[in-house]
Design an enzyme around this catalytic site. Structure first.
Site, PDB file in Angstrom:
ATOM      1  N   GLU A 205       0.779  -1.156   0.101  1.00 30.07           N
ATOM      2  CA  GLU A 205      -0.109  -0.185  -0.285  1.00 30.07           C
ATOM      3  C   GLU A 205       0.965   1.170  -0.090  1.00 30.07           C
ATOM      4  O   GLU A 205       0.293   2.229  -0.665  1.00 30.07           O
ATOM      5  CB  GLU A 205      -1.052   0.007   1.134  1.00 30.07           C
ATOM      6  CG  GLU A 205      -1.860   1.009   1.058  1.00 30.07           C
ATOM      7  CD  GLU A 205      -2.834   1.006   2.340  1.00 30.07           C
ATOM      8  OE1 GLU A 205      -2.694   0.018   3.189  1.00 30.07           O
ATOM      9  OE2 GLU A 205      -3.828   1.658   2.445  1.00 30.07           O
ATOM     10  N   ASP A 288     -13.278   2.384   2.924  1.00 29.43           N
ATOM     11  CA  ASP A 288     -13.798   3.145   4.112  1.00 29.43           C
ATOM     12  C   ASP A 288     -14.606   4.124   3.851  1.00 29.43           C
ATOM     13  O   ASP A 288     -14.271   5.398   3.514  1.00 29.43           O
ATOM     14  CB  ASP A 288     -12.401   3.746   5.210  1.00 29.43           C
ATOM     15  CG  ASP A 288     -11.468   2.939   5.431  1.00 29.43           C
ATOM     16  OD1 ASP A 288     -12.025   2.071   6.281  1.00 29.43           O
ATOM     17  OD2 ASP A 288     -10.328   2.939   4.853  1.00 29.43           O
TER      18      ASP A 288
HETATM   19  C1  6MZ Z   1      -4.836  -0.158   6.110  1.00 30.40           C
HETATM   20  C2  6MZ Z   1      -6.706   0.203   7.076  1.00 30.40           C
HETATM   21  C3  6MZ Z   1      -6.987   1.102   5.813  1.00 30.40           C
HETATM   22  O1  6MZ Z   1     -11.229  -2.919  11.718  1.00 30.40           O
HETATM   23  O2  6MZ Z   1     -11.891  -0.935  13.408  1.00 30.40           O
HETATM   24  N1  6MZ Z   1      -7.734   0.012   7.752  1.00 30.40           N
HETATM   25  N2  6MZ Z   1      -5.607  -0.499   7.136  1.00 30.40           N
HETATM   26  N3  6MZ Z   1      -4.766   0.557   5.122  1.00 30.40           N
HETATM   27  C4  6MZ Z   1      -6.023   1.123   4.896  1.00 30.40           C
HETATM   28  N4  6MZ Z   1      -6.308   2.096   4.022  1.00 30.40           N
HETATM   29  C5  6MZ Z   1      -6.781   3.643   4.226  1.00 30.40           C
HETATM   30  N5  6MZ Z   1      -8.518   1.676   6.020  1.00 30.40           N
HETATM   31  C6  6MZ Z   1      -8.864   0.983   7.108  1.00 30.40           C
HETATM   32  O3  6MZ Z   1     -11.741  -0.545  10.688  1.00 30.40           O
HETATM   33  C7  6MZ Z   1     -10.764   0.482  10.997  1.00 30.40           C
HETATM   34  C8  6MZ Z   1      -9.389  -0.390  10.780  1.00 30.40           C
HETATM   35  O4  6MZ Z   1      -9.195  -0.829   9.345  1.00 30.40           O
HETATM   36  C9  6MZ Z   1      -7.860  -0.815   9.041  1.00 30.40           C
HETATM   37  C10 6MZ Z   1      -7.007  -0.294  10.097  1.00 30.40           C
HETATM   38  O5  6MZ Z   1      -6.703  -1.142  11.054  1.00 30.40           O
HETATM   39  C11 6MZ Z   1      -8.282   0.468  11.038  1.00 30.40           C
HETATM   40  O6  6MZ Z   1      -7.649   0.837  12.369  1.00 30.40           O
HETATM   41  P1  6MZ Z   1     -12.019  -1.529  12.025  1.00 30.40           P
HETATM   42  O7  6MZ Z   1     -13.419  -1.933  11.690  1.00 30.40           O
END
Ligand code: 6MZ
Length: 348
Positions: A205, A288
């Protein structure tokens, strides 16, 4: 989300395979959470990146920390998960794979097991309420937390895979890519794969993850999240590309997330066409939708307008995503039948 996608993209039946639960919370649900916890003094500008705004990836990870403060009890998780599922359904998503990192919260007594149970309960409740989307769940490993937690998370995922009659289908590896190293997580990931969990791993990434990506590709995973820096033009290598292509590993691509998180300079410079034009399986996803103020229809529309793709091409892309999912074959067949039935009305 500031704009609405055109009718074609809203009506297009879609498959969402890369959606982090706490990153997917809408403005309306954030309002409800803020009302539950006014003492935190959290405002919308702290939980979402509006259009025209950009943040470094590091700043995006600060946003997740704020959201986690707002979502810290079973009650919150149930509301958030149900709202997110219903919003994807309203956006024309017929099959959704949600992912989330089990968290424990001392203040509210939340355990990691309750965390996953509550999401499963939300999936059941949505089904009972007639929500017209098949939902499956991936348990997420946050790379920041190291070997031991990864192993515990895999055990939890294995238990839930067995006890939920197939609702828990896989394991995600995510979290701040600049923290930790995949080599410490390999034993846990291999154990998960061995037990039958499907692996969706964030990979390359950010730049300088070549060695890690090479290790992860040797497992190999069932899907790759982002893969922005895998190919030579982005500082990756042909041997990484060869491994991805040889194993035909689908890529989950999230355009707005990458542009707003500044790992990709602009939509037109996104790596989508690099893979898509070679016929490699690519799946358009949101990542997201709450934090990046988007939805899946907008992401499809954005890909089509940036790269000049026809409605027919976008239809094919959404249909091909079915085969990239972790759904069992019988469900894939049902979904394909739905696509066939909907085609004349959508592709007018
Ligand atoms: C990596 C990401 C992310 O798990 O609490 N998360 N990890 N790269 C990204 N790109 C933008 N976007 C989200 O959702 C939030 C979590 O998802 C991962 C990170 O660990 C973040 O804390 P949940 O539902």
């Amino acid at each position: 989300m500031e704009t609405e996608a055109d009718a074609f993209y809203r009506e297009l039946p879609k498959v969402e395979l890369h959606a982090h639960l706490n990153g997917s919370i809408s403005f309306a649900t954030i309002e409800k959470l803020i009302a539950r916890k006014p003492h935190l003094n959290i405002g919308h500008s702290m939980t979402a990146i509006q259009s025209g705004q950009r943040r470094t990836l590091e700043e995006c990870f600060q946003v997740f920390k704020v959201i986690h403060q707002l979502v810290d009890s079973e009650e919150d998780i149930l509301m958030v998960a149900k709202d997110v599922i219903k919003e994807f359904a309203d956006d024309g998503v017929k099959y959704l794979e949600l992912r989330s990192t089990p968290r424990e919260e001392k203040n509210t007594g939340l355990t990691k097991k309750n965390y996953v149970e509550t999401i499963i309960e939300a999936i059941h409740q949505c089904k009972k309420e007639g929500v017209d989307t098949e939902v499956r769940f991936l348990v997420a490993v946050d790379r920041r937390n190291g070997t031991e937690v990864a192993m515990e998370t895999v055990k939890l995922a294995e238990e839930f895979m067995l006890s939920t009659s197939g609702l828990v289908v896989g394991l995600d590896l995510s979290g701040d890519p600049t923290v930790g190293h995949g080599k410490d997580l390999l034993p846990a990931l291999e154990k998960a794969k061995h037990s039958g969990l499907k692996l969706a791993l964030h990979m390359s990434e950010v730049p300088s993850q070549m060695e890690e990506s090479d290790l992860l590709l040797n497992i190999p995973p069932h899907r790759i999240g982002h893969g922005t820096f895998l190919h030579p033009e982005m500082g990756g290598s042909q041997s990484l590309v060869d491994k991805v292509q040889k194993n035909n590993i689908p890529l989950e691509l999230c355009l707005t997330s990458n542009v707003k998180g500044q790992t990709v300079p602009s939509y037109s410079q996104h790596h989508f066409p690099y893979w898509y034009q070679s016929g490699h399986p690519c799946v358009i996803c949101t990542d997201d939708k709450g934090v990046f103020c988007t939805n899946l229809s907008l992401e499809y529309q954005r890909a089509a307008s940036t790269f000049g793709l026809s409605h027919e091409a976008m239809w094919k892309l959404s249909q091909q995503a079915i085969d990239c999912s972790f759904a069992p074959d019988a469900l894939k067949d049902q979904l394909k039948q739905r696509w066939t039935k909907l085609r004349p009305a959508v592709l007018r």
